[in-house]
Design an enzyme around this catalytic site. Sequence first.
Site, short mmCIF file in Angstrom:
data_model
loop_
_atom_site.label_atom_id
_atom_site.label_comp_id
_atom_site.label_asym_id
_atom_site.label_seq_id
_atom_site.Cartn_x
_atom_site.Cartn_y
_atom_site.Cartn_z
N CYS A 1 26.92 95.61 81.25
CA CYS A 1 27.15 94.29 80.66
C CYS A 1 26.69 93.16 81.55
CB CYS A 1 28.64 94.13 80.33
SG CYS A 1 29.26 95.28 79.08
N ALA A 2 26.57 93.40 82.85
CA ALA A 2 26.12 92.35 83.77
C ALA A 2 24.62 92.11 83.68
CB ALA A 2 26.49 92.71 85.21
#
Length: 379
Positions: free
Chosen positions: A138-139
Amino acid sequence: MSTLCKPSVSVPEQVITMEETLDFAARVHAGKPQLPLALRLIRNTGVLKRHIVQPIEETLRHPGLEARNRVYEIESKKRCPAVIESALRNAGVGVGDIDAIIYVSCTGFLMPSLTAWLINAMGFRSGTRQIPIAQLGCAAGAAAINRAHDFCLAYPEANVLIVSCELCSLCYQPTDDGVGSLLSDGLFGDAVAAAVVRGSGGTGISLERNGSYLIPHTEDWISYAVRSTGFHFQLDRRVPGTMEPLAPVLRELVTAHGWDVGNLDYYIIHAGGPRILSDLSKYLGVDLAMFRHSWATLTEYGNIASAVVFDALRRLFDEDTMLSGATGLVAGFGPGITAEMAVGSWTTDDFERDLLAATRAAATATTATATAATERAIV
C-alpha cells in the site's frame, strides 16, 4: 519544481456490498471460532462497497496460481491503457513526452514488467525508462510519487508516468481463516490509477520535499506468505496502532519544511482502515473532516492498496477548492512497516489558469445572454 497532476482512476464493473461481504464470510467460514470477531471488524471498516474484476462466485473459487495470474495479466492489459490516456490528457502531455514509467502493483506478477507491454502497445518511446515497484504494498503509491519527484530533480524537464494496478480480489485465499485474512477479505478492493509528474508546468501539487521511514523490526507485521496457491496476506494485530510512532515522523518532515502539520490546506492519506485516519487526526491535531477524500475512497472503494492516494487526490481535484500556494501532505503506509511521505504546495499552470478563467467567463456571459433573452421573451 515537479508537479503531480490530476490522476485518473477506474474501478471494475463488479460490485460487492458490505452486506454481501458479511454474508459470504459467514457462509464460507461458518463454525470458525474467530468468525464473530472478524465480522465485527469488517462492519467497523466503514467500507460500504468495493469493486472487483470477477463476479463474487468466481472470486470465491481458487483455480490455482497460474490461472489467477493469467487473469491479472489479461485484466491489467485491458484496463490500464484507458486510464493512462486519461491521466496524460489531465497533465497536458502525450506518450512522446514521457521519459519514465513507474508501475506499481502487489497483486500479480509479470516479467517483463507491464511497462514493457505499455511501451510497445501504446507507442511510448523505446528509450522510456522502466521502474517497476512490486513489494511496497500500500505504500507504493506514495513511494512512486517520491521516486518520480527524485527523477525530475535529476532531469528537470522530464515527465514521469505513474501507473498503479491493484487487483486485490485475485489474492483471496478461501482456506485462510485467521482474523487478519478474514478482515482483509472485507477490506480490499480492485482499482487502476495513473498520474503524471511533470518536471515543469502543469496544475496540481508542486512536490517540494519527501521522505521515507521504516519502523524498526516490524517487517513481519504486514507480509505475504508465498505458497503454491499464491500470495497469502498476513496481518499482525499490532498494525492498527502504527500511526502513534509514525505521526511524529510526519510532523518532523512538515516542520523541517517550515510548515505546521496541524494547519495544512489538504491531506492525501492512505486509508488502509478507519483507525489510520482517526489516529492521525488525534496525534497530528487535525480535524477529521480534513481527511474527507481518503474517507470517501475507503467508503466507496475499500482499501485499493497503492491506488488509494491517487483516488483521494482525484477527489481533491474534483472538489476544485485549492488556490495557488495551498499547502499539503501526501502519505502512504505499507509493509515494513514503511511510510512514504511528501509535502508540496498547490500550483496552477499559467496557461491552464487563463484558459479556465476564459472558459468560466464565457459560460457566465452565455448564461447572462440567455437569461436576458428569456426575460425579453416573457415581457
